[in-house]
Design a protein around this motif. Sequence first.
Motif, PDB file in Angstrom:
ATOM      1  N   CYS A 256       6.288  -3.663   8.544  1.00  0.00           N
ATOM      2  CA  CYS A 256       6.928  -2.611   7.754  1.00  0.00           C
ATOM      3  C   CYS A 256       6.608  -1.253   8.381  1.00  0.00           C
ATOM      4  CB  CYS A 256       6.448  -2.659   6.303  1.00  0.00           C
ATOM      5  SG  CYS A 256       7.295  -1.489   5.216  1.00  0.00           S
TER       6      CYS A 256
ATOM      7  N   LEU B  31       9.074  -7.486  -3.026  1.00  0.00           N
ATOM      8  CA  LEU B  31       8.001  -6.650  -3.556  1.00  0.00           C
ATOM      9  C   LEU B  31       7.162  -7.417  -4.571  1.00  0.00           C
ATOM     10  CD1 LEU B  31       9.858  -3.243  -4.074  1.00  0.00           C
ATOM     11  CD2 LEU B  31       8.500  -4.003  -2.114  1.00  0.00           C
TER      12      LEU B  31
ATOM     13  N   TRP C  10      12.953   5.599  -2.986  1.00  0.00           N
ATOM     14  CA  TRP C  10      11.695   4.851  -3.041  1.00  0.00           C
ATOM     15  C   TRP C  10      11.004   4.922  -1.697  1.00  0.00           C
ATOM     16  CZ3 TRP C  10      10.289   2.810  -7.756  1.00  0.00           C
ATOM     17  CH2 TRP C  10      11.278   2.859  -8.743  1.00  0.00           C
ATOM     18  N   ASN C  11       9.795   5.476  -1.672  1.00  0.00           N
ATOM     19  CA  ASN C  11       9.044   5.674  -0.434  1.00  0.00           C
ATOM     20  C   ASN C  11       7.922   4.647  -0.298  1.00  0.00           C
ATOM     21  OD1 ASN C  11      10.628   7.935   0.100  1.00  0.00           O
ATOM     22  ND2 ASN C  11       9.210   9.326  -0.937  1.00  0.00           N
ATOM     23  N   VAL C  12       7.621   4.284   0.958  1.00  0.00           N
ATOM     24  CA  VAL C  12       6.592   3.290   1.241  1.00  0.00           C
ATOM     25  C   VAL C  12       5.375   3.993   1.840  1.00  0.00           C
ATOM     26  CG1 VAL C  12       6.057   1.107   2.387  1.00  0.00           C
ATOM     27  CG2 VAL C  12       8.432   1.648   1.756  1.00  0.00           C
TER      28      VAL C  12
ATOM     29  N   ILE D  17       4.883   1.337  -3.261  1.00  0.00           N
ATOM     30  CA  ILE D  17       6.233   1.896  -3.325  1.00  0.00           C
ATOM     31  C   ILE D  17       6.250   2.976  -4.403  1.00  0.00           C
ATOM     32  CG2 ILE D  17       8.679   1.366  -3.562  1.00  0.00           C
ATOM     33  CD1 ILE D  17       7.321  -0.168  -1.300  1.00  0.00           C
TER      34      ILE D  17
ATOM     35  N   CYS E 182       4.752  -3.574  -1.086  1.00  0.00           N
ATOM     36  CA  CYS E 182       5.298  -4.380  -0.001  1.00  0.00           C
ATOM     37  C   CYS E 182       4.118  -4.951   0.778  1.00  0.00           C
ATOM     38  CB  CYS E 182       6.179  -3.521   0.911  1.00  0.00           C
ATOM     39  SG  CYS E 182       6.675  -4.386   2.425  1.00  0.00           S
TER      40      CYS E 182
ATOM     41  N   CYS F 168      11.585  -4.365  -0.436  1.00  0.00           N
ATOM     42  CA  CYS F 168      11.124  -3.135   0.208  1.00  0.00           C
ATOM     43  C   CYS F 168      12.320  -2.363   0.775  1.00  0.00           C
ATOM     44  CB  CYS F 168      10.136  -3.459   1.331  1.00  0.00           C
ATOM     45  SG  CYS F 168       9.586  -1.984   2.250  1.00  0.00           S
TER      46      CYS F 168
END
Length: 673
Positions: free
Chosen positions: A430, A415, A329-331, A337, A424, A408
């Motif tokens: 972050c 989240l 899972w990428n931010v 997300i 997020c 997150c």
Amino acid sequence: MDVMQRMERLVEQLNQYNYHYYTLDQPLISDKEYDALYDQLTALETEAGMALPDSPTNRVGGELLKGFKPHRHLSSLWSLDKAQNEEHLLNWNNRALKLIADYNSKNPDSPLPAPTYVVELKFDGLTLNLTYSDGQLVQAATRGNGTVGEGILAQVKTIKSVPLSIPYRDGTIEVQGEGIMNLSVLAKYNETAVEPLKNARNAAAGALRNLNPRTTAERKLSAFFYNVGYSDGISFADHREMMEFLKDNRFKVNPYVTYFDSFDGVMQELHSISDNRSSLDYLIDGAVIKITDMRTREVLGYTDKFPRWAVAFKFEAEETTTVLESVSWNVGRTGKITPLAKVEAVELAGVTVQNCTLNNAGDIERKNLKFALGSRVFIRRSNDVIPEILGKVTDEQDGEEIIVPEHCPACGFPLEQRGAHLFCNNRLECKPQIVARITHFASRDAMDIETFSEKTAEQLYDEVNVHEPSDLYTLTYEDLIKLERFGEKKANNLLDAIEQSKGRDLASFLFALGIPNTGKSTTKVLAEHFRDLTAVMSATEEELTVLPDIGGIVAESIVSFFADPFMQASIQKMLSLGVEAKAPEKSSAPVTDSFFSGKTVVLTGTLHRLSRDEATERLEALGAKVTGSVSKKTDLVIAGEKAGSKLAKARELGIPVMENEEEWIKLLDGEQN
């Protein structure tokens, strides 16, 4: 006028409007006006107790069919021999040339002409064979074994680009084509589908072999036609003449049909189609090459399986199956997300694929991937775009569960679900969000800070406490020189680039801020309309929605963004540190006497001397309107290398095309001098 005459007139009108809308993509009236006429026809049919055979109300029946009945084709539907590479293609052509030469040596009084060729797209859908008798559609069938197929008339009637009647009324003809589902239609269908469709090919085939025509109608299929397989009253001299007959009789013919006098041109065209296939709104799996002359086709004839005068060239697959191994899972910079899937390495369209995109957490549910880890999935790749997982191969929940995070993965913050996406909201702490925002701020289309990269943003975050774009303008030589890989020259170059960025214009600054739901074109509109940063920041939704291309959602995003105290403080800090956010220069009076003034222009293909943005800017300065799609309203298409479907459509519509880059750049330069 009696009821029957009124019905006949309305049927003729509505079929004409359908033809222009679904076949020519050139609507003549609005949907509201069409619906009103359709309702009039329905009322008249109720009054008369009947409907005419080609009435559009006949397109969807109300009954569930009991089964498919066999249909024997009037003429065989042949398969095509397949060429897997260029050598196979050359071998096919050499065999055809030898057969033609042999015939001509034996028939010197009536020789065959030197062969010419036509190249068509090989659609990836379901073959259709339509039968018209005295102008009326009386049957539609699948290919089956080429001799006997299944009757699917009720299903095919739901395809609105298929004419229920045609002008040609001199006997019986069979017309072949391909039933397809456009990729854009598939994507829209899957947005609300309880059971998303895995791919466009299966979606079309499944719809046409569904016993409920209403289900078929919901898929909004289309069809392209390319052959008259049987006729008891008409013949054609060559392929071009046959295609004109199809168009004259209101069949939808794909614009991507090209003719060549030499086989070298055929080979070049195949490369062009392969390079541009990802720009098409439908699936193709290759191209078909045919000899155009009908007499030559008759002489060359058939093997036991294939015509000798045609061959299919198969492209590398853009869709395959592989095993889903894991999901991370990428931010992103907005806090969104996004899941990224790792799959078992597989060759697809000439590339080894190991990572695939999943749009959001909701995508996992809709594509039946919740229990798919370790299972086989469909994937599709389109050119340079990261491959996408289309769905699970089987419907069983036979894999491990994909765990959707509640916190997150970068900072541990809870989240929030917004629509189909997870976010997020910890934007002040972050790290991936902050690094991505700073990288975007410094990018070329934004503040254009030279030599800046994501790696630089991450290093400044970790070691110099740069946590928002405004912090860039507080950096000193002492801050940078102590960093790893930063020598005196690199430190000074970055500081100079940051200093120069202070003079960027308002549109660039607004884009750099990363306002949600806005891109370069929107920020340019804002800058040119308001011409002042304070005016943009204080604009209301009502003031924004009157501007071009700004709807309610975008207006709400802009207002909310500038109402945020954190963003207000960050902007004020940048202004106090010397960022100018310059108002755009007053544009000169619009040019009205240039070659391009007043013209709607489309750019397509690869340009060499100018970037697409530069070419657009210069054309607009000369009074042109630059748009992204070709239509009847287009005045000119400028085509660079590897131009694909837009160029083909322009040629089909008879729109002027400029392919010589030197020529149109001279016009640009000449008009500006």
